[in-house]
Motif scaffolding. Structure first.
Motif, mmCIF file in Angstrom:
data_model
loop_
_atom_site.group_PDB
_atom_site.id
_atom_site.type_symbol
_atom_site.label_atom_id
_atom_site.label_comp_id
_atom_site.label_asym_id
_atom_site.label_seq_id
_atom_site.Cartn_x
_atom_site.Cartn_y
_atom_site.Cartn_z
ATOM 1 N N ALA A 1 18.491 13.591 0.115
ATOM 2 C CA ALA A 1 17.741 12.516 0.778
ATOM 3 C C ALA A 1 18.228 12.445 2.220
ATOM 4 C CB ALA A 1 18.005 11.186 0.074
ATOM 5 N N PHE A 2 17.281 12.473 3.159
ATOM 6 C CA PHE A 2 17.647 12.388 4.579
ATOM 7 C C PHE A 2 17.313 10.990 5.092
ATOM 8 C CE2 PHE A 2 16.018 12.855 9.030
ATOM 9 C CZ PHE A 2 17.271 12.873 9.633
ATOM 10 N N PHE A 3 18.315 10.353 5.675
ATOM 11 C CA PHE A 3 18.150 9.001 6.210
ATOM 12 C C PHE A 3 18.278 9.030 7.722
ATOM 13 C CE2 PHE A 3 19.725 8.596 1.944
ATOM 14 C CZ PHE A 3 18.992 7.540 1.418
ATOM 15 N N TYR A 4 17.503 8.161 8.359
ATOM 16 C CA TYR A 4 17.624 8.030 9.815
ATOM 17 C C TYR A 4 17.311 6.592 10.183
ATOM 18 C CZ TYR A 4 17.147 9.135 14.776
ATOM 19 O OH TYR A 4 17.295 9.175 16.124
ATOM 20 N N LEU A 5 18.204 5.976 10.941
ATOM 21 C CA LEU A 5 18.041 4.587 11.392
ATOM 22 C C LEU A 5 17.694 3.640 10.242
ATOM 23 C CD1 LEU A 5 15.995 5.239 14.686
ATOM 24 C CD2 LEU A 5 18.458 4.869 14.480
ATOM 25 N N GLY A 6 18.396 3.812 9.140
ATOM 26 C CA GLY A 6 18.234 2.894 8.016
ATOM 27 C C GLY A 6 17.003 3.132 7.156
ATOM 28 N N ARG A 7 16.298 4.228 7.451
ATOM 29 C CA ARG A 7 15.099 4.530 6.662
ATOM 30 C C ARG A 7 15.262 5.857 5.941
ATOM 31 N NH1 ARG A 7 12.897 1.541 10.864
ATOM 32 N NH2 ARG A 7 11.430 -0.048 10.111
ATOM 33 N N LEU A 8 14.649 5.935 4.773
ATOM 34 C CA LEU A 8 14.620 7.207 4.053
ATOM 35 C C LEU A 8 13.480 8.029 4.646
ATOM 36 C CD1 LEU A 8 15.442 9.087 1.715
ATOM 37 C CD2 LEU A 8 13.822 7.851 0.287
ATOM 38 N N VAL A 9 13.827 9.118 5.302
ATOM 39 C CA VAL A 9 12.802 9.921 5.972
ATOM 40 C C VAL A 9 12.183 10.910 4.999
ATOM 41 C CG1 VAL A 9 12.381 11.591 7.824
ATOM 42 C CG2 VAL A 9 13.958 9.690 8.189
ATOM 43 N N GLU A 10 13.030 11.572 4.234
ATOM 44 C CA GLU A 10 12.503 12.586 3.314
ATOM 45 C C GLU A 10 13.457 12.745 2.139
ATOM 46 O OE1 GLU A 10 11.303 16.176 5.267
ATOM 47 O OE2 GLU A 10 10.636 17.124 3.407
ATOM 48 N N TYR A 11 12.888 12.885 0.957
ATOM 49 C CA TYR A 11 13.688 13.067 -0.259
ATOM 50 C C TYR A 11 12.988 14.124 -1.091
ATOM 51 C CZ TYR A 11 15.865 11.799 -4.772
ATOM 52 O OH TYR A 11 16.538 11.819 -5.968
ATOM 53 N N ALA A 12 13.705 15.209 -1.374
ATOM 54 C CA ALA A 12 13.079 16.297 -2.124
ATOM 55 C C ALA A 12 14.174 17.145 -2.732
ATOM 56 C CB ALA A 12 12.209 17.146 -1.195
ATOM 57 N N ASP A 13 13.780 18.168 -3.495
ATOM 58 C CA ASP A 13 14.825 19.051 -3.994
ATOM 59 C C ASP A 13 15.462 19.752 -2.790
ATOM 60 O OD1 ASP A 13 13.622 22.075 -4.174
ATOM 61 O OD2 ASP A 13 12.111 20.508 -4.420
ATOM 62 N N THR A 14 16.739 20.061 -2.945
ATOM 63 C CA THR A 14 17.540 20.533 -1.808
ATOM 64 C C THR A 14 16.935 21.779 -1.169
ATOM 65 O OG1 THR A 14 19.495 19.530 -2.721
ATOM 66 C CG2 THR A 14 19.863 21.353 -1.191
ATOM 67 N N GLN A 15 16.411 22.644 -2.006
ATOM 68 C CA GLN A 15 15.812 23.877 -1.480
ATOM 69 C C GLN A 15 14.674 23.557 -0.509
ATOM 70 O OE1 GLN A 15 15.307 26.950 -4.418
ATOM 71 N NE2 GLN A 15 13.348 27.509 -3.531
ATOM 72 N N THR A 16 13.850 22.602 -0.871
ATOM 73 C CA THR A 16 12.744 22.222 0.021
ATOM 74 C C THR A 16 13.278 21.649 1.323
ATOM 75 O OG1 THR A 16 11.379 21.761 -1.892
ATOM 76 C CG2 THR A 16 10.659 20.793 0.186
ATOM 77 N N ILE A 17 14.280 20.783 1.236
ATOM 78 C CA ILE A 17 14.813 20.165 2.460
ATOM 79 C C ILE A 17 15.355 21.232 3.416
ATOM 80 C CG2 ILE A 17 16.664 18.657 3.366
ATOM 81 C CD1 ILE A 17 14.504 16.986 2.101
ATOM 82 N N PHE A 18 15.980 22.255 2.878
ATOM 83 C CA PHE A 18 16.595 23.251 3.758
ATOM 84 C C PHE A 18 15.689 24.443 4.041
ATOM 85 C CE2 PHE A 18 20.212 20.759 2.561
ATOM 86 C CZ PHE A 18 20.931 20.699 3.737
ATOM 87 N N MET A 19 14.660 24.652 3.241
ATOM 88 C CA MET A 19 13.783 25.798 3.498
ATOM 89 C C MET A 19 12.477 25.408 4.172
ATOM 90 S SD MET A 19 14.550 28.277 0.297
ATOM 91 C CE MET A 19 13.357 29.495 0.806
ATOM 92 N N LYS A 20 11.864 24.345 3.697
ATOM 93 C CA LYS A 20 10.651 23.897 4.392
ATOM 94 C C LYS A 20 10.485 22.387 4.306
ATOM 95 C CE LYS A 20 7.436 25.233 0.734
ATOM 96 N NZ LYS A 20 6.086 25.611 0.470
ATOM 97 N N PRO A 21 11.309 21.685 5.042
ATOM 98 C CA PRO A 21 11.176 20.225 5.065
ATOM 99 C C PRO A 21 9.802 19.857 5.592
ATOM 100 C CG PRO A 21 12.579 20.969 6.870
ATOM 101 C CD PRO A 21 12.310 22.169 6.010
ATOM 102 N N SER A 22 9.245 18.739 5.100
ATOM 103 C CA SER A 22 7.909 18.401 5.595
ATOM 104 C C SER A 22 7.970 17.509 6.825
ATOM 105 C CB SER A 22 7.048 17.777 4.499
ATOM 106 O OG SER A 22 7.818 16.940 3.708
#
Lengths: 281, 225
Positions: free
Chosen positions: A247-268
């Motif tokens: 899960a990637f957070f920025y300024l207190g908000r959840l920006v993106e949450y996905a399986d790790t492979q997606t986050i590191f290979m093709k984040p949306s």
């Protein structure tokens, strides 16, 4: 740190034996264990978390990543109500359910909650006691005194934390005599001694050298067959190596949450991409 | 935020673009040498193949170094991996251009068995596919790349048609056999060049979207039966 605080933050008694379920195959879809819905969180007047909704599956490793101040540690600490220890901290809206129990309901026993949801910190914090006593501290508080039972838990926990072979001949030496990496694994052993269901880890390797880090990462991988792990890390490669979901957070908000492979290979999300590529943060 | 090693990726990118330009030039010159029976141009094409070989090695070295030292993820990781694959395709395009010019001397020794019509037509499509594939790299354009994949069938069809035609020449006029075979090989080379352009286009779709479209219905020509 007072004894009272230590009790508050360290799981001290035995939780229901949920952790004894057999390990599940990777391919299985794991059920949601922690369900965070529309959570708003404040420190005084400052809103630190905005409308966070996130489902964390059981027996997986979920990593929280994001730049400093993004709210990831705050959210982690909401999961066992560690933030209750801060006067000005409050959940303003939303719910956190663990196995369908809303943990912020007034009738929830916070001490029981923290038995089920153990925590390992950035800086290893063994008690200034022997290795043996570090592990048995929680059980003794519970009234367990049978030596055979304590011995068994010490060995099981130290083996579970991949520390047994290194310390089995010096169990009565001080926990503080261990190296940094060993101390961190001792804290993990102490956390699992009381059979929690969930282990929260807040930057568990940031003070460790690469070899000790690799051991702890290996351990995280082994522990997920029995426990649900949520880890906060600043180390992108650690999140990539260790976690199933990110899960990637920025300024207190959840920006993106996905399986790790997606986050590191093709984040949306472009912000996620910039962060995991080291372009901001 | 700029990072101190961003220039390494820029160099990597421009080396691949340069390979694309050289590969297009090689195919265009090979066809010109064939049609105009220009032996000296044929020699130049053969000699220039080394440029592509060296650039391919350089791109591989840079990619491995970048992956080892900079731990790329997401688009950057895809760029590095795609760069390695595309450079391999471009190097093979150069090899096919060399295969074509090797036959120029033999073919120019005798009069052509038929005017060059289909081969230039195939080559024009293949060169355009290559150019477009490299444009997709510069523009990160997955939609245009998909259209390139779908054009591959045109070249395949022309190759098959030419094969049938040349086979009948060989049967009717056995003295044309060796020349007809040379032309078949050239046709096959052009068809392979279009295949490499298709590979590059597929790689560009992966670069843009992280989707692997190889061997899927998407890349087939919608008009294909």
């Amino acid at each position: 740190m007072s004894a009272h605080t230590l009790m508050e933050i360290t799981p001290t008694t035995f939780a229901p034996p949920i952790a004894d379920k057999p390990a599940q195959a990777d391919s299985e879809v794991h059920q949601t264990l922690i369900d965070i819905a529309n959570l708003d969180f404040f420190y005084g007047e400052t809103k630190a978390l905005h409308d966070i909704s996130l489902k964390i599956p059981e027996k997986e490793v979920t990593a929280f990543i994001g730049p400093s101040g993004c709210g990831k540690s705050t959210l982690l600490r909401c999961l066992n109500r560690m933030n209750d220890l801060i006067d000005i901290a409050r959940v303003d809206r939303g719910t956190i359910r663990i196995r369908d129990i809303d943990i912020y309901q007034p009738d929830v026993d916070v001490i029981e909650l923290r038995k089920r949801v153990g925590m390992v910190f950035q800086k290893s914090n063994p008690f200034p006691k022997s290795i043996y006593e570090n592990i048995t501290y929680g059980l003794r508080l519970q009234g367990v005194s049978a030596k055979s039972r304590l011995d068994e838990v010490v060995e099981r926990s130290l083996r579970g934390a991949a520390l047994w072979d290194e310390v089995k001949d010096r169990l009565h030496e001080s926990g503080l005599s261990l190296s940094g990496g060993q101390q961190q694994r001792l804290c993990i052993a102490r956390a699992i001694a009381v059979e929690p269901e969930i282990i929260l880890m807040d930057e568990p390797c940031s003070a460790l050298d690469p070899i000790a880090t690799a051991r702890v990462e290996e351990l995280i991988h082994e522990l997920k067959s029995k426990y649900t792990i949520v880890i906060v890390t600043h180390n992108m490669q650690q999140a990539a190596r260790c976690s199933d979901r990110t899960a990637f957070f920025y300024l207190g908000r959840l920006v993106e949450y996905a399986d790790t492979q997606t986050i590191f290979m093709k984040p949306s999300d472009a912000q996620t991409e910039a962060y995991v590529s080291g372009r901001f943060g | 935020m700029k990072r101190f090693f961003d220039t390494e990726l820029e160099t990597f990118r421009s080396n691949l673009v340069m390979m694309g330009e050289i590969a297009v030039r090689q195919v265009r010159d090979a066809m010109k040498a064939l049609i105009e029976s220009d032996l000296s141009l044929a020699d130049q094409v053969a000699a220039a193949d080394d440029e592509l070989d060296q650039l391919e090695i350089k791109i591989d070295e840079e990619a491995i170094r970048y992956m080892s030292l900079r731990s790329p993820v997401a688009t950057e990781l895809r760029l590095v991996v795609v760069g390695m694959k595309a450079s391999h395709d471009l190097e093979r395009v150069g090899d096919e251009a060399t295969n074509i010019v090797r036959r120029v001397a033999r073919l120019s020794a005798e009069p052509p068995i038929k005017p060059y019509v289909d081969l230039p037509r195939m080559a024009t499509i293949a060169i355009q596919m290559l150019r477009d594939a490299m444009d997709c790299f510069l523009q990160i354009d997955a939609e245009k790349a998909l259209l390139i994949c779908q054009r591959d069938k045109e070249v395949d069809d022309l190759n098959r048609q030419l094969y049938r035609e040349l086979s009948s020449y060989m049967i009717e006029r056995p003295e044309t056999t060796s020349r007809a075979l040379e032309l078949m090989f050239i046709s096959k080379s052009i068809e392979r060049i279009a295949d490499h352009a298709t590979n590059i286009a597929e790689e560009m779709i992966y670069l843009a979207k992280g989707e692997d479209v190889r061997h899927t219905e998407q890349t087939r020509n919608p008009d294909a039966g």
